[in-house]
Design an enzyme around this catalytic site. Structure first.
Site, PDB file in Angstrom:
ATOM      1  N   LEU A  77       0.866  -1.175   0.000  1.00 32.85           N
ATOM      2  CA  LEU A  77       0.000   0.000   0.000  1.00 32.85           C
ATOM      3  C   LEU A  77       0.901   1.222   0.000  1.00 32.85           C
ATOM      4  O   LEU A  77       1.995   1.203   0.585  1.00 32.85           O
ATOM      5  CB  LEU A  77      -0.899   0.025   1.245  1.00 32.85           C
ATOM      6  CG  LEU A  77      -1.907  -1.110   1.406  1.00 32.85           C
ATOM      7  CD1 LEU A  77      -2.652  -0.965   2.740  1.00 32.85           C
ATOM      8  CD2 LEU A  77      -2.897  -1.144   0.257  1.00 32.85           C
ATOM      9  N   ASP A  78       0.466   2.289  -0.640  1.00 33.74           N
ATOM     10  CA  ASP A  78       1.223   3.539  -0.593  1.00 33.74           C
ATOM     11  C   ASP A  78       1.355   4.013   0.849  1.00 33.74           C
ATOM     12  O   ASP A  78       0.536   3.679   1.712  1.00 33.74           O
ATOM     13  CB  ASP A  78       0.520   4.621  -1.417  1.00 33.74           C
ATOM     14  CG  ASP A  78       0.484   4.305  -2.895  1.00 33.74           C
ATOM     15  OD1 ASP A  78       1.370   3.567  -3.359  1.00 33.74           O
ATOM     16  OD2 ASP A  78      -0.443   4.787  -3.577  1.00 33.74           O
ATOM     17  N   LYS A  79       2.354   4.821   1.096  1.00 32.49           N
ATOM     18  CA  LYS A  79       2.607   5.336   2.446  1.00 32.49           C
ATOM     19  C   LYS A  79       1.340   5.914   3.076  1.00 32.49           C
ATOM     20  O   LYS A  79       1.025   5.624   4.234  1.00 32.49           O
ATOM     21  CB  LYS A  79       3.703   6.408   2.388  1.00 32.49           C
ATOM     22  CG  LYS A  79       3.944   7.118   3.722  1.00 32.49           C
ATOM     23  CD  LYS A  79       4.972   8.228   3.576  1.00 32.49           C
ATOM     24  CE  LYS A  79       5.149   8.993   4.883  1.00 32.49           C
ATOM     25  NZ  LYS A  79       6.128  10.104   4.741  1.00 32.49           N
ATOM     26  N   THR A  88      -1.820   5.477   2.237  1.00 27.71           N
ATOM     27  CA  THR A  88      -3.016   4.648   2.168  1.00 27.71           C
ATOM     28  C   THR A  88      -3.058   3.747   3.393  1.00 27.71           C
ATOM     29  O   THR A  88      -2.058   3.119   3.744  1.00 27.71           O
ATOM     30  CB  THR A  88      -3.019   3.782   0.891  1.00 27.71           C
ATOM     31  OG1 THR A  88      -3.022   4.649  -0.250  1.00 27.71           O
ATOM     32  CG2 THR A  88      -4.233   2.883   0.838  1.00 27.71           C
ATOM     33  N   ARG A 125      -5.675   5.614  -7.715  1.00 28.67           N
ATOM     34  CA  ARG A 125      -5.451   7.051  -7.804  1.00 28.67           C
ATOM     35  C   ARG A 125      -5.449   7.510  -9.260  1.00 28.67           C
ATOM     36  O   ARG A 125      -6.039   8.548  -9.600  1.00 28.67           O
ATOM     37  CB  ARG A 125      -4.135   7.411  -7.113  1.00 28.67           C
ATOM     38  CG  ARG A 125      -4.119   7.055  -5.628  1.00 28.67           C
ATOM     39  CD  ARG A 125      -2.726   7.037  -5.042  1.00 28.67           C
ATOM     40  NE  ARG A 125      -2.106   8.351  -5.058  1.00 28.67           N
ATOM     41  CZ  ARG A 125      -0.834   8.566  -4.739  1.00 28.67           C
ATOM     42  NH1 ARG A 125      -0.040   7.548  -4.410  1.00 28.67           N
ATOM     43  NH2 ARG A 125      -0.348   9.791  -4.773  1.00 28.67           N
TER      44      ARG A 125
END
Length: 335
Positions: free
Chosen positions: A162-164, A166, A267
């Site tokens: 997961l992105d930082k 998220t 996104r």
């Protein structure tokens, strides 16, 4: 499957790779003797020949951090060409990347655990993998602290990220066979991952919508991803289902289901249909309703257990900052 938060304290250990074993000892300084075959060759290529026990990437990092000298001067370019009469030296020392493979004490929100795998509810702000600017304090460091056997696994058993900024659910393997099985399941689209997103603008069109648009590196901005034409640019197929759960004139709450797992997929796809995520400036979003991080939360995760073959399904409650944003916008969410 109740939520349990555990803090496990383990003495940090280091992975045995690329000079990490030197982290707790004095740096080793070696002289470099250039032979006829090295004359007029690039220093980065010469180092691969003269220091063959270390990887090319590690040697490049030593150049980047000032650990290589020729004729008494620090080498600042990998393209420097050496001469037969030159004299060089190299200081073998741990790089930030090599030191990132260490166990750290960390609170992990464990939604589920057995001897085969973990399901973790990742908070927003936690980086998953070590990378420039974040060589420590990552989820990987926390996993190495939780279970020393994670040192035997690539990326400590992490099979997706997961992105930082998220938040939400991730599955992590605890054995190599389970890791391989989960990677195959994700590739076969047998792992169901669903997200909640808060986006700008009243929802357009049908409440249910599928976006089937390839994603690749944005040709105009290499720091971003973008929907691309595969005939013109490199990229991969990407499919996301969207369901609008609630909206008003300023924004909407959307359920997102991934069919593929491309970088920044939700996104990018949301921005492509003119609904950039709240507080996601990279893709056209802006802070709103008190949100200061991209409004994306992985709230459902389902898969078949690779060992027991039992169907597994997990949920993570929507975090406080997104709940507050929904309340400010008057949008209702029925968990």
């Amino acid at each position: 499957m109740s939520n349990t938060k555990q803090i496990i304290s383990i003495t940090p250990a280091l992975v045995d790779c690329d000079a990490v074993e030197m982290a707790d000892s004095e740096f080793e300084r070696r002289d470099l003797v250039f032979g006829p075959c090295h004359h007029n060759q690039r220093i980065d290529r010469v180092l691969v020949d003269l220091v063959p026990e270390f990887s090319r990437s590690y040697l490049q990092q030593l150049i980047d951090t000032g650990g290589v000298w020729v004729n008494g001067k620090v080498v600042d370019k990998a393209s420097l060409r050496v001469k037969l009469a030159d004299r060089g030296s190299i200081e073998l020392r741990p790089t930030p990347q090599s030191q990132s493979f260490k166990a750290e004490q960390m609170a992990l929100d464990l939604v589920f655990q057995d001897e085969h795998l973990l399901v973790i509810n990742k908070p927003a702000g936690l980086v998953v993998h070590p990378a420039p600017g974040n060589w420590s304090g990552t989820l990987m460091n926390g996993l190495l602290g939780f279970d020393p056997l994670a040192f035997t696994l690539p990326r400590a058993g992490i099979v997706h990220r997961l992105d930082k900024d998220t938040s939400g659910l991730m599955v992590v393997a605890r054995t190599r066979s389970v890791m391989d099985a989960l990677v195959r399941a994700i590739a076969a689209r047998d792992v169901r991952r669903q997200y909640l997103a808060l986006a700008h603008g009243a929802w357009r069109g049908s409440r249910l919508r599928q976006v089937d648009s390839p994603i690749g590196r944005d040709p105009a901005n290499r720091l971003r991803m973008a929907v691309v034409d595969l005939a013109l640019h490199g990229g991969k197929l990407a499919v996301t289902d969207f369901a609008c759960l609630a909206d008003f004139e300023r924004g909407c709450l959307v359920e997102c289901t991934l069919h593929t797992g491309r970088t920044h997929q939700i996104r990018v796809h949301m921005a492509s249909i003119l609904h950039p995520l709240v507080a996601d400036p990279l893709y056209g979003g802006a802070p709103a309703a008190g949100m200061q991080r991209q409004a994306l939360h992985a709230f459902k995760l389902a898969f078949v257990h690779p060992v027991t073959l039992a169907p597994m399904a997990f949920g993570a409650p929507i975090p406080a900052d997104m709940l507050s944003a929904l309340a400010q916008w008057g949008l209702k969410y029925n968990a």
